[in-house]
Every structure is written in structure tokens, then in C-alpha cells.
Design a protein around this motif. Sequence first.
Motif, PDB file in Angstrom:
ATOM      1  N   ARG A  84     -11.142 -10.293  -1.015  1.00  0.00           N
ATOM      2  CA  ARG A  84     -10.089 -11.340  -1.995  1.00  0.00           C
ATOM      3  C   ARG A  84     -11.078 -12.086  -3.086  1.00  0.00           C
ATOM      4  O   ARG A  84     -10.372 -12.221  -4.024  1.00  0.00           O
ATOM      5  CB  ARG A  84      -9.292 -12.288  -0.903  1.00  0.00           C
ATOM      6  N   GLY A  95      -2.508  -4.142  -2.759  1.00  0.00           N
ATOM      7  CA  GLY A  95      -1.164  -4.709  -2.220  1.00  0.00           C
ATOM      8  C   GLY A  95      -1.313  -5.921  -1.632  1.00  0.00           C
ATOM      9  O   GLY A  95      -0.428  -6.620  -1.451  1.00  0.00           O
ATOM     10  N   GLY A  96      -2.525  -6.528  -1.376  1.00  0.00           N
ATOM     11  CA  GLY A  96      -2.837  -7.805  -0.983  1.00  0.00           C
ATOM     12  C   GLY A  96      -2.978  -8.781  -1.960  1.00  0.00           C
ATOM     13  O   GLY A  96      -3.250 -10.003  -1.432  1.00  0.00           O
ATOM     14  N   LEU A 134      -6.802  -1.801   5.924  1.00  0.00           N
ATOM     15  CA  LEU A 134      -5.874  -2.661   6.399  1.00  0.00           C
ATOM     16  C   LEU A 134      -4.566  -1.956   7.224  1.00  0.00           C
ATOM     17  O   LEU A 134      -3.901  -2.621   7.831  1.00  0.00           O
ATOM     18  CB  LEU A 134      -5.281  -3.676   5.616  1.00  0.00           C
ATOM     19  N   ARG A 170       4.329  -9.490   3.824  1.00  0.00           N
ATOM     20  CA  ARG A 170       4.143  -9.095   2.182  1.00  0.00           C
ATOM     21  C   ARG A 170       5.321  -8.959   1.309  1.00  0.00           C
ATOM     22  O   ARG A 170       5.360  -9.410   0.244  1.00  0.00           O
ATOM     23  CB  ARG A 170       3.294  -7.711   2.324  1.00  0.00           C
ATOM     24  N   ARG A 185      -7.660   3.152   3.739  1.00  0.00           N
ATOM     25  CA  ARG A 185      -7.037   2.009   3.335  1.00  0.00           C
ATOM     26  C   ARG A 185      -7.226   0.929   4.680  1.00  0.00           C
ATOM     27  O   ARG A 185      -6.733   0.930   5.780  1.00  0.00           O
ATOM     28  CB  ARG A 185      -5.382   2.037   3.544  1.00  0.00           C
ATOM     29  N   LYS A 194       1.389   2.417  -6.959  1.00  0.00           N
ATOM     30  CA  LYS A 194       1.050   1.552  -8.049  1.00  0.00           C
ATOM     31  C   LYS A 194       0.202   2.376  -9.221  1.00  0.00           C
ATOM     32  O   LYS A 194       0.368   2.259 -10.516  1.00  0.00           O
ATOM     33  CB  LYS A 194       0.270   0.218  -7.688  1.00  0.00           C
ATOM     34  N   MET A 252       0.930  -1.371  -0.171  1.00  0.00           N
ATOM     35  CA  MET A 252       0.078  -0.052  -0.188  1.00  0.00           C
ATOM     36  C   MET A 252       0.873   1.108  -0.104  1.00  0.00           C
ATOM     37  O   MET A 252       2.049   1.424   0.832  1.00  0.00           O
ATOM     38  CB  MET A 252      -0.773   0.010   1.211  1.00  0.00           C
ATOM     39  N   ASP A 294      -8.389  -2.441  -7.893  1.00  0.00           N
ATOM     40  CA  ASP A 294      -9.143  -1.768  -6.895  1.00  0.00           C
ATOM     41  C   ASP A 294     -10.279  -1.130  -7.308  1.00  0.00           C
ATOM     42  O   ASP A 294     -11.520  -1.112  -6.920  1.00  0.00           O
ATOM     43  CB  ASP A 294      -8.252  -0.817  -5.839  1.00  0.00           C
TER      44      ASP A 294
END
Length: 177
Positions: A64, A86-87, A126, A142, A124, A21, A17, A40
Motif C-alpha cells: 500500500r 482494486g485496493g 488477495l 470494497r 492476485r 481496468k 480485481m 500495479d
Amino acid sequence: MNTKVRKKSNIVLIGFMGTGKTSIGRKTAKVLGKGFVDTDILIEETLSMTIPDIFKHFGEPFFRQQELKAAIKVSDYKNHVIATGGGIVTVPKSLNMLRKNAIIIWLKLPFNTIIKRIIKDAGRPLAFDKNDNQLKALFDSRSRLYAEHCDEIVELEGRSIEQAAMQIVEIYEKTAV
Ligand code: S3P
């Protein structure tokens, strides 16, 4: 004119994150004359909900699944730069789908630079509820996955969006796959 025949005409950007990107992906797509898509944004548009609301109402496992669906959809695209969340690396199938037609580039920044950008960011989910130590633990786990899944690494520290994009272009041009 570039006469190389490419089996992989997409570029997938992975990374933690706050690495940039989306902005770097957009710039790269512009330079290369490719389309741009961000998984996203695609998920938000498909569900007509923001990412924080998706996490709040349906939780991370549901997100997910949506991310996997988005990966399957865009893996059929040709000639695109694809920015990811990011995940995405936490579900290997998502990346394996994308890999069919893409080189995968890890956009890498040191934790100390990233944390300033994401700590307590309400956009965000997370990152919002984590302290420095918890974010560092997530960053470390990660980072192992990004290293495992990427084809190439672009170090972003000290580089502008334009410089990062130019390095991605250089890597892409060198990679005749
Ligand atoms: C996430 C990163 C976010 C977004 C979601 C989950 C993650 O994307 O997909 O909030 O698990 O790291 P960015 O990397 O663009 O912030």
C-alpha cells in the motif's frame, strides 16, 4: 476540435480485481489519444518484482505504501488514463492525490461475474487464499469505498472492452472539469 479548457485531463479507473481496468484503460487511452499507465505495473517495474512476490516478501502494508508512491507520481501526469489496483481505495490519500487532475470512474461488475475470473488466481494474492464467502465480504466492503470515491460509474455487465471504453469517452467528453 475540442476547445474546452480542462483542469482535469486524466481519467482514473477504479474497481474490484478482475473487472478489466487495464484492458479497458488501454483501449480508452487509445481512443482518446492519451497516455496509459497502470499503478500495479508501475510498482512491479519500480521494484523489479511481481505483485505476488511483493505481498509474499514484504506484506500488504508495504504494498500500500508503494501504491501511494505510485499514485503521487502519476498524479503529476497530464492527459493519461490511469488504471489502479482494486485496493487503492483503502488508502484515501492515494485517491486524493489522483483526484487532483482526474475524474474517477468506477468500473462495476456483479460479484458472480467477477468471482469466475479471480478465484484461485495466483497472480492476485488477495484472491488466491480466499473462498467464495470471504471474497464476497471483500467485494462488499470494497464496493462501498468505490461508491464513496467515484465521480461516475460504468456498468460493465454485457459490455465489451470497446463498448466500455466508448462509454468512458462519452462521460469524459461531457465532463468539462
Ligand atoms: C489488489 C488488486 C490487484 C493488486 C493487488 C491488490 C486488491 O490489482 O493491486 O493484488 O487489493 O484488490 P487488480 O485489481 O488489477 O487485480
